[in-house]
Design a protein around this motif. Sequence first.
Motif, PDB file in Angstrom:
ATOM      1  N   VAL A   3       0.842  -1.194   0.000  1.00 55.02           N
ATOM      2  CA  VAL A   3       0.000   0.000   0.000  1.00 55.02           C
ATOM      3  C   VAL A   3       0.884   1.254   0.000  1.00 55.02           C
ATOM      4  CG1 VAL A   3      -1.676   1.322   1.335  1.00 55.02           C
ATOM      5  CG2 VAL A   3      -1.918  -1.153   1.124  1.00 55.02           C
ATOM      6  N   ILE A   4       1.956   1.213   0.806  1.00 60.65           N
ATOM      7  CA  ILE A   4       2.817   2.389   0.942  1.00 60.65           C
ATOM      8  C   ILE A   4       3.681   2.593  -0.303  1.00 60.65           C
ATOM      9  CG2 ILE A   4       4.721   3.393   2.254  1.00 60.65           C
ATOM     10  CD1 ILE A   4       3.692   1.746   4.655  1.00 60.65           C
ATOM     11  N   ASP A   5       4.260   1.519  -0.773  1.00 64.10           N
ATOM     12  CA  ASP A   5       5.240   1.653  -1.846  1.00 64.10           C
ATOM     13  C   ASP A   5       4.772   0.936  -3.111  1.00 64.10           C
ATOM     14  OD1 ASP A   5       7.420   1.707  -3.507  1.00 64.10           O
ATOM     15  OD2 ASP A   5       8.871   1.365  -1.907  1.00 64.10           O
ATOM     16  N   PRO A   6       4.461   1.705  -4.148  1.00 59.63           N
ATOM     17  CA  PRO A   6       3.946   1.073  -5.376  1.00 59.63           C
ATOM     18  C   PRO A   6       4.954   0.154  -6.057  1.00 59.63           C
ATOM     19  CG  PRO A   6       4.362   3.414  -5.713  1.00 59.63           C
ATOM     20  CD  PRO A   6       4.513   3.153  -4.254  1.00 59.63           C
ATOM     21  N   ARG A   7       6.229   0.243  -5.665  1.00 58.49           N
ATOM     22  CA  ARG A   7       7.216  -0.651  -6.276  1.00 58.49           C
ATOM     23  C   ARG A   7       7.125  -2.066  -5.739  1.00 58.49           C
ATOM     24  NH1 ARG A   7      12.209   3.109  -4.960  1.00 58.49           N
ATOM     25  NH2 ARG A   7      10.929   3.195  -3.097  1.00 58.49           N
ATOM     26  N   VAL A   8       6.478  -2.224  -4.579  1.00 56.87           N
ATOM     27  CA  VAL A   8       6.348  -3.556  -3.979  1.00 56.87           C
ATOM     28  C   VAL A   8       5.179  -4.277  -4.627  1.00 56.87           C
ATOM     29  CG1 VAL A   8       5.876  -4.810  -1.858  1.00 56.87           C
ATOM     30  CG2 VAL A   8       7.298  -2.772  -1.797  1.00 56.87           C
ATOM     31  N   ARG A   9       5.443  -5.466  -5.121  1.00 56.13           N
ATOM     32  CA  ARG A   9       4.359  -6.275  -5.678  1.00 56.13           C
ATOM     33  C   ARG A   9       4.154  -7.474  -4.782  1.00 56.13           C
ATOM     34  NH1 ARG A   9       5.295  -6.199 -11.283  1.00 56.13           N
ATOM     35  NH2 ARG A   9       4.816  -4.152 -12.125  1.00 56.13           N
ATOM     36  N   LEU A  10       2.895  -7.797  -4.520  1.00 52.42           N
ATOM     37  CA  LEU A  10       2.609  -8.971  -3.698  1.00 52.42           C
ATOM     38  C   LEU A  10       2.595 -10.207  -4.580  1.00 52.42           C
ATOM     39  CD1 LEU A  10      -0.190  -7.519  -1.436  1.00 52.42           C
ATOM     40  CD2 LEU A  10       2.232  -7.715  -0.963  1.00 52.42           C
ATOM     41  N   ARG A  11       3.541 -11.076  -4.312  1.00 51.14           N
ATOM     42  CA  ARG A  11       3.635 -12.290  -5.136  1.00 51.14           C
ATOM     43  C   ARG A  11       3.573 -13.514  -4.266  1.00 51.14           C
ATOM     44  NH1 ARG A  11       7.239 -10.049  -9.666  1.00 51.14           N
ATOM     45  NH2 ARG A  11       8.670  -9.418  -8.071  1.00 51.14           N
TER      46      ARG A  11
END
Lengths: 354, 326
Positions: free
Chosen positions: B318-326
């Motif tokens: 939510v905070i960092d758009p670079r993080v993808r949940l995989r």
Amino acid sequence: MTDATREREPAAWSGPGPFLSVRDLSVEFATEDGVVHAVDRLSFELEKGTTLGIVGESGSGKSVSTLAVLGLHDPAHATVTGEIWLEGRQLVGADERVMEGLRGDAVSMIFQDPLSSLSPFHTVGRQIAETYRKHRGGGRREARARAVEMLARVGIPHAAARVDDYPHQFSGGMRQRVMIAMALVCDPGLVIADEPTTALDVTVQAQILDLLTELQRESGTSIILITHDLGVVARSARRVLVMYAGRAVEEGSVREVLREPRHPYTWGLLGSMPRLRSDVDLPLLPVRGTPPSMLAPPPGCPFHPRCDHRRLVPGDACAADRPELSPAEGHRDACHLPLARKREIFDGEIRGRL
Amino acid sequence: MVRFFLRRVAGAAMIMVIISVVTFVLFYAVPRDPARAFCGKICPPQNLALIRHNLGMDDPLFVQYWHWLAGVFTGRDLPQFGECAAPCLGYSFATREPVFSAILDRLPVTLSVTFGAAVVLLTFGVVTGMIAAWQQGRPLDKIASASSVIGASLQIYFVGPLLVFFAVDTLGLLPRPAYVPITEDPGRWFVHLLIPWLVLSIIFTANYTRMTRSVMIEQLAEDYVRTARAKGMSGRTVFLRFAWRGAMIPIVTIFGVDLATLLGGAIITEQTFTLHGIGELAVRAVQNTDLPMLLGVTLVGAFAIVTLTILVDVLYAVIDPRVRLR
């Protein structure tokens, strides 16, 4: 918001004097080891709609002096003295509120590394739009439309779709275009581009420089182009300022400085640059020695410890007296050697190596 | 996203099974016999054997574990205690109450103390840390930094009784710590828990003050923060919209870890303020060699911690758009 209603002066500066004039600018940083003299009595001028290239090696004070134009030095650590006149306004010591209104509006900046210089947490559209809204007011929708327009103008394909993307979703070159769109969103009179192509692929570098030149033609923006790449200067600038140890050592038109360089440091700079057309067996000549510590810059001419020609100056004046830029106008350099002697040395020893 | 949740839930289930196995094995490694405790002072061997049989303790260890695990999903019929519906965690050896409902009864106490304290300490810590970063090097910064060191070196069982003595006994400002269900009277729930929250905050806030201060100062030196200033954003906007966004990630990380610590530390908190929560249940289960209760408490704790880690990972995205949940 008062900013919303405020009409800014049209970009064309028609008042007396040059568009940007920097006089005796010094920037000093207080550090634990002592005072760093990052910029030492630097003066230069910039005409409306032209490009000034500032070249010099790392730590020569290129970026520090332009950050002073934006007033971005923390007053707690840095002392800025001298004068910076932009369109007849003195910026050194100006009120922080005034500077805030100028930044991004009348003067904007393009940084070296667009990946770290754009916020990773906000969409590019929002980053462009917030600059516009800050200075021009207007609603979200209007600012967003302006962001799309800017993205299209800097050549980003499918701008309307990409406006909601984040910086990490763009390639390096595209990111720098976003940065340029952000810098130009308020039609600034002055753009400072701090090594705008250094972090980019060689093939993209030329595109970005051409884009800047094209945008300059369209809107009459003045550009300060900071670089250590003389090729970039040759391509884009009209005048060039060579800096060494926080001082201007040579200034003139690009043609003058690159074809008939006068200062021994400029000779060194040119000699260390590879050329496509030169003999492959000709070794590149690095400038001997290392740049001086700015905590205690050498007295006299700061370049004298590295200069091959100081013995030609009588009485070791190079180590004692600081040479000033001369003549007063045109192609100028700061060196104790007489002009005729420098021409002689350049024609005799230097030209053949370049 | 869906894949992320499926994977994390499967992982969480694995972790809980492993924890229950370890607890089972460790329990039997302890040289104490719960059946003997049941049997009383004078204990004929045939009684002991009968109790063992009724408790299912004469089965091999893995059979016992299997019965227990199956009970969680399908319920089971225990000869000694009677019917136990799913999710069946068994009956307490010591109090004979069903473990699951015992835990459910006390869960609100522990959650109220822990999460209430978490909200207070996070707010305090982040706000003081931001003030310190904003005022970097000035007196307010020094006061905030110094008081955080003092706070961090205190202990619950020292500050707790001290605060109760002054605020309750001497000055009569606050009621004695106790648990009033929030559904019954939110106002009284709040004032009665204020002292535990404050004590936990005094101790934990320090970390957040220091961390918020240092990550904010770090973020303020980032290139993108300089860009924000270069485009005319005001100091306040730069601080709150740009630097704070980047500072949230390390804070969320540590906060996830600390919430787990706070839950684990519930034992100390509840002992200090005589609150009847899960922590107290855990202490008693150990004292009484009460395997079903111990397993239940351990699992609930593990469940909470595993859920928190998943939550922290979601927050990152939510905070960092670079993080993808995989």
